[in-house]
Design a protein around this motif. Structure first.
Motif, short mmCIF file in Angstrom:
data_model
loop_
_atom_site.label_atom_id
_atom_site.label_comp_id
_atom_site.label_asym_id
_atom_site.label_seq_id
_atom_site.Cartn_x
_atom_site.Cartn_y
_atom_site.Cartn_z
N LEU A 164 -8.66 -47.69 -18.60
CA LEU A 164 -8.06 -47.65 -19.93
C LEU A 164 -6.73 -48.39 -19.99
CD1 LEU A 164 -8.78 -43.93 -20.90
CD2 LEU A 164 -9.86 -45.95 -21.88
N ALA A 165 -5.86 -48.11 -19.03
CA ALA A 165 -4.50 -48.67 -19.08
C ALA A 165 -4.50 -50.19 -18.91
CB ALA A 165 -3.63 -48.02 -18.01
N SER A 166 -5.49 -50.72 -18.20
CA SER A 166 -5.55 -52.16 -17.98
C SER A 166 -6.16 -52.92 -19.15
CB SER A 166 -6.38 -52.44 -16.72
OG SER A 166 -7.73 -52.05 -16.93
N GLY A 167 -6.82 -52.19 -20.06
CA GLY A 167 -7.53 -52.85 -21.14
C GLY A 167 -8.94 -53.26 -20.76
N LEU A 168 -9.37 -52.88 -19.56
CA LEU A 168 -10.74 -53.20 -19.13
C LEU A 168 -11.74 -52.60 -20.10
CD1 LEU A 168 -12.47 -54.50 -16.86
CD2 LEU A 168 -12.48 -52.26 -15.75
N ILE A 224 -15.22 -45.19 -23.51
CA ILE A 224 -15.67 -44.49 -22.32
C ILE A 224 -16.81 -43.53 -22.69
CG2 ILE A 224 -15.03 -42.88 -20.49
CD1 ILE A 224 -13.68 -45.60 -20.22
N ILE A 225 -17.90 -43.59 -21.94
CA ILE A 225 -19.03 -42.68 -22.12
C ILE A 225 -19.16 -41.86 -20.84
CG2 ILE A 225 -21.50 -42.49 -22.60
CD1 ILE A 225 -21.37 -45.36 -23.75
N THR A 226 -18.92 -40.55 -20.92
CA THR A 226 -18.94 -39.73 -19.72
C THR A 226 -19.10 -38.26 -20.08
OG1 THR A 226 -17.77 -39.30 -17.63
CG2 THR A 226 -16.43 -39.40 -19.64
N SER A 227 -19.22 -37.43 -19.06
CA SER A 227 -19.32 -35.99 -19.30
C SER A 227 -18.07 -35.25 -18.86
CB SER A 227 -20.53 -35.42 -18.55
OG SER A 227 -20.38 -35.62 -17.15
N TRP A 228 -17.16 -35.95 -18.18
CA TRP A 228 -15.96 -35.28 -17.65
C TRP A 228 -14.95 -36.34 -17.29
CZ3 TRP A 228 -13.15 -34.73 -13.03
CH2 TRP A 228 -12.42 -33.53 -12.88
N CYS A 229 -13.69 -36.10 -17.62
CA CYS A 229 -12.67 -37.11 -17.36
C CYS A 229 -11.34 -36.41 -17.10
CB CYS A 229 -12.57 -38.06 -18.56
SG CYS A 229 -11.65 -39.55 -18.24
N ALA A 230 -10.89 -36.44 -15.86
CA ALA A 230 -9.61 -35.82 -15.48
C ALA A 230 -9.14 -36.46 -14.19
CB ALA A 230 -9.77 -34.31 -15.30
N GLN A 231 -7.93 -36.12 -13.75
CA GLN A 231 -7.48 -36.66 -12.48
C GLN A 231 -8.33 -36.15 -11.33
OE1 GLN A 231 -5.46 -39.00 -12.34
NE2 GLN A 231 -3.72 -38.82 -13.71
N GLY A 232 -8.81 -34.92 -11.45
CA GLY A 232 -9.60 -34.29 -10.40
C GLY A 232 -9.18 -32.85 -10.26
N ILE A 233 -9.99 -32.08 -9.55
CA ILE A 233 -9.72 -30.65 -9.40
C ILE A 233 -8.36 -30.40 -8.78
CG2 ILE A 233 -10.50 -28.54 -8.23
CD1 ILE A 233 -13.37 -29.69 -8.46
N ASN A 244 1.66 -39.49 -14.41
CA ASN A 244 1.79 -38.35 -15.31
C ASN A 244 3.23 -38.22 -15.82
OD1 ASN A 244 -0.89 -37.72 -15.24
ND2 ASN A 244 -0.67 -35.79 -14.13
N ALA A 245 4.18 -38.65 -15.01
CA ALA A 245 5.58 -38.62 -15.45
C ALA A 245 5.83 -39.65 -16.55
CB ALA A 245 6.51 -38.88 -14.27
N SER A 246 5.08 -40.74 -16.51
CA SER A 246 5.23 -41.79 -17.52
C SER A 246 3.87 -42.47 -17.71
CB SER A 246 6.28 -42.81 -17.07
OG SER A 246 6.39 -43.84 -18.03
N PRO A 247 3.02 -41.92 -18.61
CA PRO A 247 1.66 -42.44 -18.75
C PRO A 247 1.58 -43.92 -19.11
CG PRO A 247 1.88 -40.31 -19.85
CD PRO A 247 3.26 -40.74 -19.45
N VAL A 284 -5.11 -40.48 -19.65
CA VAL A 284 -6.31 -40.37 -20.49
C VAL A 284 -5.97 -39.73 -21.83
CG1 VAL A 284 -8.51 -39.14 -20.70
CG2 VAL A 284 -8.00 -40.43 -18.62
N ARG A 285 -5.19 -38.65 -21.79
CA ARG A 285 -4.81 -37.98 -23.03
C ARG A 285 -4.04 -38.92 -23.95
NH1 ARG A 285 -2.59 -31.94 -22.55
NH2 ARG A 285 -2.67 -32.33 -24.79
N HIS A 286 -3.15 -39.71 -23.38
CA HIS A 286 -2.38 -40.67 -24.19
C HIS A 286 -3.31 -41.61 -24.94
CE1 HIS A 286 0.52 -43.76 -25.33
NE2 HIS A 286 -0.25 -44.64 -24.72
N HIS A 287 -4.32 -42.12 -24.26
CA HIS A 287 -5.21 -43.10 -24.88
C HIS A 287 -6.14 -42.47 -25.92
CE1 HIS A 287 -3.86 -45.74 -21.64
NE2 HIS A 287 -4.29 -46.73 -22.40
N PHE A 288 -6.64 -41.30 -25.62
CA PHE A 288 -7.60 -40.69 -26.55
C PHE A 288 -6.90 -40.00 -27.72
CE2 PHE A 288 -10.60 -40.36 -22.70
CZ PHE A 288 -11.08 -41.64 -22.94
N GLU A 289 -5.81 -39.31 -27.44
CA GLU A 289 -5.12 -38.60 -28.52
C GLU A 289 -4.47 -39.56 -29.51
OE1 GLU A 289 -2.48 -35.86 -26.64
OE2 GLU A 289 -4.09 -34.47 -26.06
N ASN A 290 -4.07 -40.73 -29.04
CA ASN A 290 -3.47 -41.73 -29.92
C ASN A 290 -4.48 -42.74 -30.45
OD1 ASN A 290 -0.41 -41.21 -29.87
ND2 ASN A 290 -0.94 -41.16 -27.69
#
Length: 321
Positions: free
Chosen positions: A83-87, A91-100, A275-278, A108-114
């Motif tokens: 997302l951040a690179s513009g690639l 996104i089509i997926t069932s789960w998207c997070a940094q990991g457990i 996470n400190a600066s998305p 991700v939140r920055h891109h989707f919420e905005n």
């Protein structure tokens, strides 16, 4: 957003147009990246932080690819980079997070919420059924589990229902997913594209059959004679594959089962930074870890021999039990 489903006749015509000869398909990362065009649909193998084709994602970003529609069963830090690179902006997926280990991604939140990108969410099973339909040359796949879920509203007309002609039961149907290109990382592959996978295969076998063309990155290229010694391990056949790229540590800093574990120190430092600066944190990471290194080996140098060695020792310990 309602996607167009490819008809069986069109899929058959595309398959018949493939070069299915037994030929040498070995090429470099940049050569393989040239097979992916701006605006293409891209399926990504592996799941979360397991067998992620990170080297290929790294090269696609470095090559300046844009506006891909990316699908993957479950995504992790790869989604941040995409997302951040513009690639990709879809996104089509069932789960998207940094990991457990690290929780939700602020990138991700920055891109989707905005509304900087489209997040098309499906259930885990629905992603599998969509690739399975694509692999079988079917336009749809029936399933039950989304019938009483919020998927209907989320998918805005992409899920339909029908009455089973045999039992009269109501079933949901989801559309096939046929990416134009799939990128999949494996433990070993021969020069022709016969790819062998150790451990969980996730959705990779169906993804390879559903895609128009497949780029395999592999930890090592072995002879066809070596592949034939364990034919049951060949999960993706040569006739699906367009390119084979040998990339040691091609999933780094994620893991490749039996060879190396995730590089937790690198990932943790990365997560803390972005996470400190998305926005600025991601830009700095992409500049320093994707654009600055000339080669994938240069990227691995940034992770460091100490962490690579420790991850390798842990990964290979499974065979020493």
């Amino acid at each position: 957003m309602v996607e167009k489903v490819t008809s069986y006749d069109a899929l058959r015509d595309r398959m018949q147009g493939r070069d299915r000869t037994l030929r040498d398909k070995v090429m470099s990362l940049p050569e393989a990246a040239a097979l992916v065009h701006d605006g293409s649909t891209l399926g990504i193998g592996g799941s979360v932080i397991s067998r992620t084709p990170m080297a290929m994602i790294w090269q696609l970003i470095k090559s300046g690819k844009k506006d891909l529609v990316c699908s993957r069963s479950m995504m992790s830090t790869d989604c941040d980079l995409i997302l951040a690179s513009g690639l990709s902006r879809h996104i089509i997926t069932s789960w998207c997070a940094q990991g457990i280990m690290w929780g939700l991604s602020k990138v991700v939140r920055h891109h989707f919420e905005n509304k900087l990108a489209v997040y098309e969410e499906w259930s885990h099973l629905a992603m599998g059924m969509r690739y399975r339909a694509g692999a079988m040359g079917l336009p749809l796949m029936p399933m039950r589990s989304v019938l009483n879920s919020d998927m209907y509203a989320l998918q805005n007309g992409q899920i339909h229902t029908l009455d089973c002609p045999f039992t009269g039961e109501k079933l949901a149907v989801v559309p096939a997913l046929n990416p134009e290109v799939a990128i999949i990382h494996v433990q070993q592959c021969d020069p022709f594209g016969n790819a062998q996978i150790d451990g969980l295969t996730y959705l990779d076998m169906d993804l390879a059959l559903a895609a128009d063309r497949v780029i395999i990155t592999t930890e090592r290229i072995v002879s066809n004679d070596q592949i034939r010694r364990a034919p049951d391990q060949t999960k993706i056949p040569f006739l699906c594959v367009e390119a084979v790229v040998e990339v040691p540590y091609g999933s780094a800093p994620h893991e490749c089962y039996g060879l190396y574990e995730p590089m937790f120190d690198h990932i943790s430092a990365y997560v803390a930074k972005v996470n400190a600066s998305p926005v600025e944190g991601m830009k700095a990471y992409i500049d320093s870890h994707i654009h600055a290194p000339d080669t994938w080996l240069d990227f691995l140098d940034l992770i460091g021999l100490k962490e690579l060695s420790a991850a390798t020792a842990k990964g290979r310990s499974i065979y020493n039990v």
